[in-house]
Write a protein that holds these residues in place. Structure first.
Motif, mmCIF file in Angstrom:
data_model
loop_
_atom_site.group_PDB
_atom_site.id
_atom_site.type_symbol
_atom_site.label_atom_id
_atom_site.label_comp_id
_atom_site.label_asym_id
_atom_site.label_seq_id
_atom_site.Cartn_x
_atom_site.Cartn_y
_atom_site.Cartn_z
ATOM 1 N N LEU A 164 0.886 -1.245 0.068
ATOM 2 C CA LEU A 164 0.160 0.173 -0.136
ATOM 3 C C LEU A 164 0.846 1.372 -0.160
ATOM 4 N N PRO A 165 0.431 2.338 -0.465
ATOM 5 C CA PRO A 165 0.992 3.761 -0.631
ATOM 6 C C PRO A 165 1.244 4.272 0.754
ATOM 7 N N VAL A 166 2.482 4.645 1.142
ATOM 8 C CA VAL A 166 2.650 5.291 2.425
ATOM 9 C C VAL A 166 2.459 6.712 2.831
ATOM 10 N N PRO A 167 1.904 7.158 3.601
ATOM 11 C CA PRO A 167 1.583 8.515 3.923
ATOM 12 C C PRO A 167 2.832 9.268 4.258
ATOM 13 N N CYS A 168 3.123 10.535 3.769
ATOM 14 C CA CYS A 168 4.294 11.253 4.033
ATOM 15 C C CYS A 168 3.924 12.452 4.339
ATOM 16 N N VAL A 169 4.539 13.078 5.471
ATOM 17 C CA VAL A 169 4.079 14.261 5.978
ATOM 18 C C VAL A 169 5.492 15.239 5.951
ATOM 19 N N PRO A 170 5.295 16.547 6.074
ATOM 20 C CA PRO A 170 6.475 17.438 6.075
ATOM 21 C C PRO A 170 7.497 17.211 7.308
ATOM 22 N N GLU A 171 8.821 17.349 7.258
ATOM 23 C CA GLU A 171 9.891 17.121 8.136
ATOM 24 C C GLU A 171 9.505 17.792 9.506
ATOM 25 N N SER A 172 8.765 18.704 9.793
ATOM 26 C CA SER A 172 8.336 19.363 10.891
ATOM 27 C C SER A 172 7.049 18.803 11.430
ATOM 28 N N GLY A 173 6.384 17.980 10.604
ATOM 29 C CA GLY A 173 5.152 17.413 11.181
ATOM 30 C C GLY A 173 3.849 18.180 10.472
#
Length: 490
Positions: free
Chosen positions: A278-287
């Motif tokens: 499944l695709p993995v969710p990604c967030v900015p480096e600061s959250g």
């Protein structure tokens, strides 16, 4: 199947044009002229193309005609003059030739496609999915249930992200669900009513109204459906994005603040390791920002409430379905044999039975174990119900339970405790698959209204559960990256 009726319309209108021209000048009534006009009508040209110079159009027409044979030069010249008109006359000629603008053709074909789709759907329902027409298909209730399930798989089967549903799939879902749910408009029940005749006499007649279970549950399901679609539409602009399975970093061209990270950290942020594809969710480096985090939590709570409502409706519909004789025929003779000695002793010996405490003592480490336990408990429950109902005929279980409550019947007590244990087990494992009894009820059910309510609530339950899971994945990634950031700062 799309069919272009332009060719047939052009030939008919071409004959009309030839007769009109013959009446006017007498030179266009010959077979050669009609053939020439047919040739012009079959040219793949639009109205805008017809506005080109008359010389060019006449040259094309004259070049496409063999003047040797039945065509006379004078007739060819007259035909070329007739076709090579000014733009307004050319547009009128095209209208007489039934050549419509491309947009109208596309709209007509779209309407034809929808009608053909409706015909196909209802043909399959009438045939009971037996394309041979031999009457060996499933009953209508099962056919509609399968149609709703298959439609859900087609529309939402490839959705694994928090993003708006594509417009085409959204239109397909609404259009085809409207067709399938329209059956409920004709499922009614009779009730006594009074009617006043013109002379003032009141007579008692039987009137119709929507069946009570459909009248209550169907509008609720349609509302839940719209809320889930709106929830997905709310992720049009999000602070997170997705990395496809197999990528080696969190970097994304959609986020300028993202930084490349190792694949080992990427794997650690995948909440469901058993679903690595499944695709993995990604967030900015600061959250995520606090506003985005609160918005996600609110949408999660909303989807969770929708899931509970869909589960409640589905459970109610399944409980109202008749238990198939095939299921009752294979029940064990003893409920104790079904649940096991240890569970039986706890269920019978405790003065105050606690299903939560009993589940804590059991070794249920996977969904497969939970489903197997649910099957055993449900089978034992119906064994005890059958024994308790032996002296009460075919009364509903609720009536038997009231009548046998004063007798302190052991079978009634065990059946009630098995029911509470099964309910607690389903609450502890909300993503639990259907039990053997539920599957049998759906397979042998012949009530069309119940089939629609059950399948509709089931697919909405699945969609709501997936949305909650996807939001949890994003929150988990946000928590992991904020934890990593805090550890780097310290």
């Amino acid at each position: 199947m799309d069919r272009d009726s332009g060719g047939g319309g052009a030939s008919v209108s071409a004959s009309d044009e030839g007769s009109e021209a013959g009446a006017a000048g007498g030179c266009c009534s010959s077979p050669s002229t009609r053939s020439l006009v047919d040739t012009a009508g079959n040219l793949s040209r639009t109205v805008s193309d017809a506005s080109s110079s008359s010389t060019t159009f006449s040259e094309r027409c004259s070049s496409s005609v063999d003047h040797s044979g039945p065509f006379e030069p004078a007739a060819a010249a007259a035909a070329a003059k007739l076709i090579g008109r000014s733009p307004p006359s050319a547009a009128a000629s095209l209208r007489r030739l039934s050549m419509k603008p491309r947009a109208d053709v596309i709209d007509r074909r779209s309407t034809d496609d929808e009608m053909e789709l409706v015909k196909e759907r209802f043909s399959k329902l009438l045939l009971g999915e037996d394309m041979s027409g031999g009457g060996k298909g499933v009953c209508t209730a099962v056919a509609i249930s399968n149609a709703i399930t298959n439609l859900y798989a087609t529309v939402f089967g490839s959705c694994h992200k928090l993003e708006p549903l594509p417009a085409g799939k959204k239109a397909m879902w609404r259009r085809e669900m409207d067709c399938l749910l329209s059956v409920c408009d004709y499922i009614v029940e009779f009730y006594p009513s009074t009617q006043t005749l013109p002379d003032g006499t009141k007579v008692e007649v039987m009137a119709t109204r929507p069946r009570s279970d459909i009248y209550i549950n169907l509008p609720a399901l349609e509302k839940l459906d719209a809320m889930l679609i709106d929830t997905l539409d709310g992720f049009q602009k999000a602070e997170f994005w997705y990395a496809d399975a197999g990528t080696r970093s969190f970097a994304s061209v959609t986020s300028s603040s993202s930084t490349t990270m190792s694949s080992s950290f990427r794997r650690s942020t995948h909440r469901n390791e058993d679903k690595w594809w499944l695709p993995v969710p990604c967030v900015p480096e600061s959250g995520l920002t606090e506003t985005a985090r609160k918005d996600l939590q609110q949408k999660r709570d909303c989807a969770n409430q929708i899931h509970k409502a869909a589960v409640a409706i589905n459970s109610g519909v399944l409980s109202d379905m008749e238990v198939p004789e095939s299921f009752m025929a294979v029940l064990p003779k003893s409920g104790r044999t079904s649940v096991g000695d240890s569970v039986y002793r706890v269920m019978l010996g405790a003065d105050k039975f606690s299903p939560e405490f009993l589940l804590d003592t059991l070794d249920i480490s996977s969904e497969h174990d939970a489903l197997a336990m649910a099957d055993r408990v449900e089978a034992a429950m119906y064994v005890w119900r059958r024994k308790a109902s032996g002296s009460y005929g075919k009364l509903p279980w609720s009536k038997v339970k009231e009548l046998a409550a004063d007798d302190n019947d052991k079978n009634v007590t065990l059946a009630s405790r098995a029911e509470s244990l099964l309910l607690c087990l389903k609450h502890r494992f909300p993503g639990l698959s259907q039990t053997t009894l539920d599957t049998s009820k759906i397979q042998f059910n012949k009530d069309v209204g119940q089939a629609i309510l059950e399948s509709y609530s089931r697919v909405l339950e699945s969609l709501a559960f997936n949305i909650v899971s996807w939001i949890d994945d994003v929150l988990f990634a946000d928590k992991s990256i904020r934890k990593l950031s805090d550890s780097l700062k310290s």
